[in-house]
Design a protein around this motif. Sequence first.
Motif, mmCIF file in Angstrom:
data_model
loop_
_atom_site.group_PDB
_atom_site.id
_atom_site.type_symbol
_atom_site.label_atom_id
_atom_site.label_comp_id
_atom_site.label_asym_id
_atom_site.label_seq_id
_atom_site.Cartn_x
_atom_site.Cartn_y
_atom_site.Cartn_z
ATOM 1 N N ILE A 173 40.576 42.248 42.985
ATOM 2 C CA ILE A 173 39.221 42.763 42.726
ATOM 3 C C ILE A 173 39.172 43.403 41.347
ATOM 4 N N TYR A 177 36.935 42.358 38.057
ATOM 5 C CA TYR A 177 36.084 43.314 37.348
ATOM 6 C C TYR A 177 36.439 43.375 35.866
ATOM 7 N N VAL A 195 31.417 42.525 42.959
ATOM 8 C CA VAL A 195 32.540 43.171 42.268
ATOM 9 C C VAL A 195 32.029 44.261 41.342
#
Length: 219
Positions: A173, A177, A195
């Motif tokens: 994740i 990002y 996200v």
Amino acid sequence: MIDTLRSGTSINGIVVPDSSLGRAITEFIRDTESELLFNHSSRVYFFGALAGQQRELIFNPELLYAAAMFHDIGLMPSHSSETLRFEVDGANAARDFLKSHDVDPSDIEKVWTGIALHTTPGVPEFMHPVIALTTAGVEMDVLGLTYDQYPDTVREAVVAAFPRTPHFKEDIIQAFYDGIRHKPDTTFGNVKADVIADKEPHFHKGNFCSIIRTSRWST
């Protein structure tokens, strides 16, 4: 990490393509991506190819390998544009690479589409096997959607060859990002908006209905 090219590691008969193109892809991605993304992309290839076995699909392993290995390269600063979705950046990078290796244009198009659509659920599964299996591999490794469809021994073999980090869920994740934070508008209408919202609580997603209602049309 097990070097599948040197050791000839086979998982249910699936191997990394041991061809000049396969070796070039491995070298390029290993030199370009983080270890996190290299291992993730390698697992995507294996899980996608294994899904192809389960579904009795006929596919070109080199093309699936290209799509799997390039699918997240658009997250890397060296291949990230200012205005395009990261999926398109990755697809474009794969296209340029495959062109330089004289791959047939129709095959390049399959790889391009597989990468461009890998975050668009509900569509790729009905398309060419290279496209469908790229998404199948991603959905398995990131989301675990088909986790129970793979025997424990198979899952464990893939992860042993290309390990998940101890906190892979949060690490991936964060990698998403870091790769898209500079262009949040490109996440409109796709899963990566989640996200940005996760990392930036004050982020407001674009709203499809609001765009319709505020358009220049009078009715």
